[in-house]
Design an enzyme around this catalytic site. Structure first.
Site, PDB file in Angstrom:
ATOM      1  N   LYS A 156     -85.089 -76.201  82.089  1.00  0.00           N
ATOM      2  CA  LYS A 156     -85.436 -76.699  80.752  1.00  0.00           C
ATOM      3  C   LYS A 156     -85.809 -75.509  79.898  1.00  0.00           C
ATOM      4  CE  LYS A 156     -85.832 -80.757  78.649  1.00  0.00           C
ATOM      5  NZ  LYS A 156     -85.114 -82.016  78.928  1.00  0.00           N
TER       6      LYS A 156
ATOM      7  N   ASP B 208     -82.235 -81.532  73.491  1.00  0.00           N
ATOM      8  CA  ASP B 208     -83.407 -82.351  73.792  1.00  0.00           C
ATOM      9  C   ASP B 208     -84.053 -82.661  72.438  1.00  0.00           C
ATOM     10  OD1 ASP B 208     -85.129 -83.377  76.146  1.00  0.00           O
ATOM     11  OD2 ASP B 208     -86.621 -82.384  74.926  1.00  0.00           O
TER      12      ASP B 208
HETATM   13  P1  NAD Z   1     -84.847 -86.709  69.235  1.00  0.00           P
HETATM   14  O1  NAD Z   1     -85.414 -85.492  68.612  1.00  0.00           O
HETATM   15  O2  NAD Z   1     -83.468 -87.121  68.892  1.00  0.00           O
HETATM   16  O3  NAD Z   1     -85.811 -87.958  68.935  1.00  0.00           O
HETATM   17  C1  NAD Z   1     -87.170 -87.962  69.180  1.00  0.00           C
HETATM   18  C2  NAD Z   1     -87.764 -89.141  68.428  1.00  0.00           C
HETATM   19  O4  NAD Z   1     -89.146 -89.288  68.762  1.00  0.00           O
HETATM   20  C3  NAD Z   1     -87.704 -88.994  66.918  1.00  0.00           C
HETATM   21  O5  NAD Z   1     -87.344 -90.242  66.348  1.00  0.00           O
HETATM   22  C4  NAD Z   1     -89.138 -88.661  66.546  1.00  0.00           C
HETATM   23  O6  NAD Z   1     -89.470 -89.011  65.216  1.00  0.00           O
HETATM   24  C5  NAD Z   1     -89.882 -89.486  67.565  1.00  0.00           C
HETATM   25  N1  NAD Z   1     -91.260 -89.078  67.759  1.00  0.00           N
HETATM   26  C6  NAD Z   1     -91.769 -87.824  67.871  1.00  0.00           C
HETATM   27  N2  NAD Z   1     -93.107 -87.876  67.980  1.00  0.00           N
HETATM   28  C7  NAD Z   1     -93.436 -89.191  67.915  1.00  0.00           C
HETATM   29  C8  NAD Z   1     -94.674 -89.889  67.965  1.00  0.00           C
HETATM   30  N3  NAD Z   1     -95.822 -89.234  68.089  1.00  0.00           N
HETATM   31  N4  NAD Z   1     -94.633 -91.225  67.877  1.00  0.00           N
HETATM   32  C9  NAD Z   1     -93.474 -91.903  67.748  1.00  0.00           C
HETATM   33  N5  NAD Z   1     -92.276 -91.290  67.704  1.00  0.00           N
HETATM   34  C10 NAD Z   1     -92.281 -89.957  67.771  1.00  0.00           C
HETATM   35  O7  NAD Z   1     -85.009 -86.514  70.798  1.00  0.00           O
HETATM   36  P2  NAD Z   1     -84.252 -87.265  71.978  1.00  0.00           P
HETATM   37  O8  NAD Z   1     -83.163 -86.400  72.423  1.00  0.00           O
HETATM   38  O9  NAD Z   1     -83.988 -88.679  71.572  1.00  0.00           O
HETATM   39  O10 NAD Z   1     -85.375 -87.237  73.108  1.00  0.00           O
HETATM   40  C11 NAD Z   1     -86.403 -88.215  73.219  1.00  0.00           C
HETATM   41  C12 NAD Z   1     -86.941 -88.223  74.631  1.00  0.00           C
HETATM   42  O11 NAD Z   1     -85.869 -88.494  75.541  1.00  0.00           O
HETATM   43  C13 NAD Z   1     -87.548 -86.896  75.126  1.00  0.00           C
HETATM   44  O12 NAD Z   1     -88.582 -87.185  76.034  1.00  0.00           O
HETATM   45  C14 NAD Z   1     -86.396 -86.232  75.849  1.00  0.00           C
HETATM   46  O13 NAD Z   1     -86.817 -85.276  76.782  1.00  0.00           O
HETATM   47  C15 NAD Z   1     -85.785 -87.453  76.518  1.00  0.00           C
HETATM   48  N6  NAD Z   1     -84.388 -87.288  76.947  1.00  0.00           N
HETATM   49  C16 NAD Z   1     -83.415 -86.931  76.071  1.00  0.00           C
HETATM   50  C17 NAD Z   1     -82.107 -86.821  76.523  1.00  0.00           C
HETATM   51  C18 NAD Z   1     -80.954 -86.507  75.587  1.00  0.00           C
HETATM   52  O14 NAD Z   1     -79.807 -86.578  76.042  1.00  0.00           O
HETATM   53  N7  NAD Z   1     -81.172 -86.199  74.331  1.00  0.00           N
HETATM   54  C19 NAD Z   1     -81.803 -87.053  77.863  1.00  0.00           C
HETATM   55  C20 NAD Z   1     -82.823 -87.429  78.734  1.00  0.00           C
HETATM   56  C21 NAD Z   1     -84.111 -87.555  78.249  1.00  0.00           C
END
Ligand code: NAD
Length: 418
Positions: free
Chosen positions: A104, A144
């Site tokens: 990561k 991410d």
């Molecule tokens: P992203 O940046 O696209 O979205 C994150 C979202 O969370 C945004 O809508 C943001 O406004 C919101 N957010 C941030 N702080 C917040 C809070 N305090 N309260 C409510 N909402 C809040 O990111 P993503 O890629 O969707 O990732 C989200 C989660 O999923 C992370 O934990 C990431 O590690 C995990 N994840 C992502 C992927 C991927 O393929 N992108 C894969 C596996 C896991």
């Protein structure tokens, strides 16, 4: 101050290791990242000022294959957070049986306060700083939180400039035009949907009668909401960092998706429709729904609010959203948590497909990608469900036991070098 995420990851490993009666020496090896790099990332800002950001790349494990894991841009990024996320990647890749270790990366920064050109320069400099570690055969970054296809495109271009040839296999989650995979953008949310659907089947619940709340409306949250709505679920609550919305009769997800496509920073703030009430993020987590999908950041369900969580199913779209104390409380209440390393594994599975396509320079159509993803995810769900029932453990412990055992066996077969 909440629990340190790496402490959380360590506790989860300890719990699985104890149940597996894992050799203590092997456990020691699996408790630490193989390598962690901290880098300074100087950037000339648009006004001529020089800022220096701190970045990290953690390679947790190369036991089963090259490291794999996303890059996060967020003000709260710390080395321990990146270590935890890299550990979870290791267990996730083992669980769904793709030939990767775990890694990561992240930069402590607030991309919302930077211009696109500043983010691009920061990304390129960071890529060069971690260049000795990354490559298609050793460590493959992906998007991410607050990173996406353009971040990956810039990383791929930077590496290609240094190598002197086009190197698409160095990152996944790229634009389709640069060797990205069809279906990758939707893959994590699709995996969340598949796992939730499979659990509802096991519980003999009619998907059409299910209500859902989703925390975080970025890549994972918005796609999970969209695909669960397509299955017939009623999405009654959604939130992001700017606000949260609730409509007991169901939100119009298509309309909300259209709104965030063009809203400032793609945030929900400012959306309104008849019957939609603005609530707080805390209220969203405790809505009276069947399924809660935390899809934002770590440690949002803690010992402080777990008692108030009414959802009977928690599908962890985010990594590490539930603390170990909260896990215990949810278990006692009879709630079922589909753990992050299973629920959100669709992203890395499709990243693996992208890497395979890039290495072979042979691309699949979207139907094939989704079909293969469906197979891997439903098979993995089934394995975790059956194993957890057999061992009489919750799904997190079941998934961790299966994953840790696979990595431990691989380590034992390779032996400790030299
Ligand atoms: P992203 O940046 O696209 O979205 C994150 C979202 O969370 C945004 O809508 C943001 O406004 C919101 N957010 C941030 N702080 C917040 C809070 N305090 N309260 C409510 N909402 C809040 O990111 P993503 O890629 O969707 O990732 C989200 C989660 O999923 C992370 O934990 C990431 O590690 C995990 N994840 C992502 C992927 C991927 O393929 N992108 C894969 C596996 C896991």
């Amino acid at each position: 101050m909440g629990i340190n995420p790496f402490e959380m990851a360590t506790q989860q490993l300890e719990s699985a290791a104890e149940k597996l009666k894992l050799d203590k020496g092997i456990q020691k090896v699996l408790s630490q990242p193989e390598r962690a790099l901290e880098v300074a990332v100087p950037v000339v800002m648009d006004d001529g000022r020089i800022e220096v950001f701190t970045g990290y790349r953690v390679q947790y494990s190369t036991i089963r294959g090259p490291c794999k894991g996303g890059i996060r841009y967020h003000p709260d990024v710390t080395l321990d957070e990146v270590k935890a996320l890299a550990a979870w990647m290791t267990w996730k890749c083992a669980l769904v049986n793709i030939p990767y270790g775990g890694g990561k990366g992240g930069i402590k920064c607030d991309p919302f306060k930077m211009s696109e050109a500043e983010v691009r320069r920061m990304t390129r400099r960071f890529t060069v700083m971690i260049l000795p570690l990354i490559g298609p055969e050793k460590d493959i970054p992906a998007p991410d939180v607050n990173t996406g296809p353009s971040t990956m495109d810039w990383m791929m271009d930077t590496v290609s400039m240094f190598k002197g040839y086009c190197a698409p296999g160095v990152v996944t989650g790229k634009s389709i035009e640069l060797g990205g995979s069809l279906g990758r953008k939707e893959a994590t949310g699709r995996g969340v949907m598949i796992c939730t659907r499979e659990l509802l089947k096991r519980l003999n619940k009619d998907v059409k009668k299910i209500t859902v709340a989703v925390q975080g409306y970025g890549n994972v949250g918005s796609i999970s909401a969209t695909l669960l709505a397509e299955q017939g679920c009623r999405i009654v609550g959604v939130s992001d960092v700017s606000t949260a919305f609730y409509n007991p009769n169901g939100l119009n997800i298509r309309e909300i998706n259209k709104y965030v496509e063009t809203s400032k920073n793609h945030l929900l703030k400012g959306y309104s429709a008849k019957g939609v009430e603005e609530i707080t993020n805390e209220e969203l987590l405790t809505l009276d729904v069947d399924v809660l999908v935390p899809a934002a950041l770590e440690s949002v369900i803690t010992e402080k609010n777990a008692k108030k969580v009414k959802a009977k199913i928690i599908s962890e779209g985010a990594n590490g959203p539930t603390t170990p104390e909260a896990d215990k409380i949810l278990n006692e209440k009879g709630a079922i948590v589909i753990p992050d390393i299973l629920a959100n594994a669709g992203g890395v599975v499709c990243s693996y497909f992208e890497w395979v396509q890039d290495l072979q320079s042979f691309f699949w159509d979207e139907e094939e990608v989704n079909h293969r993803l469906e197979n891997v995810m439903s098979k993995s769900f089934n394995e975790v469900w059956n194993f957890s029932k057999e061992k009489k453990v919750d799904m997190r412990n079941g998934a961790m036991m299966l994953a840790v055992q696979k990595v431990a066996t691989a380590l034992q077969k390779r032996g400790i070098f030299p």
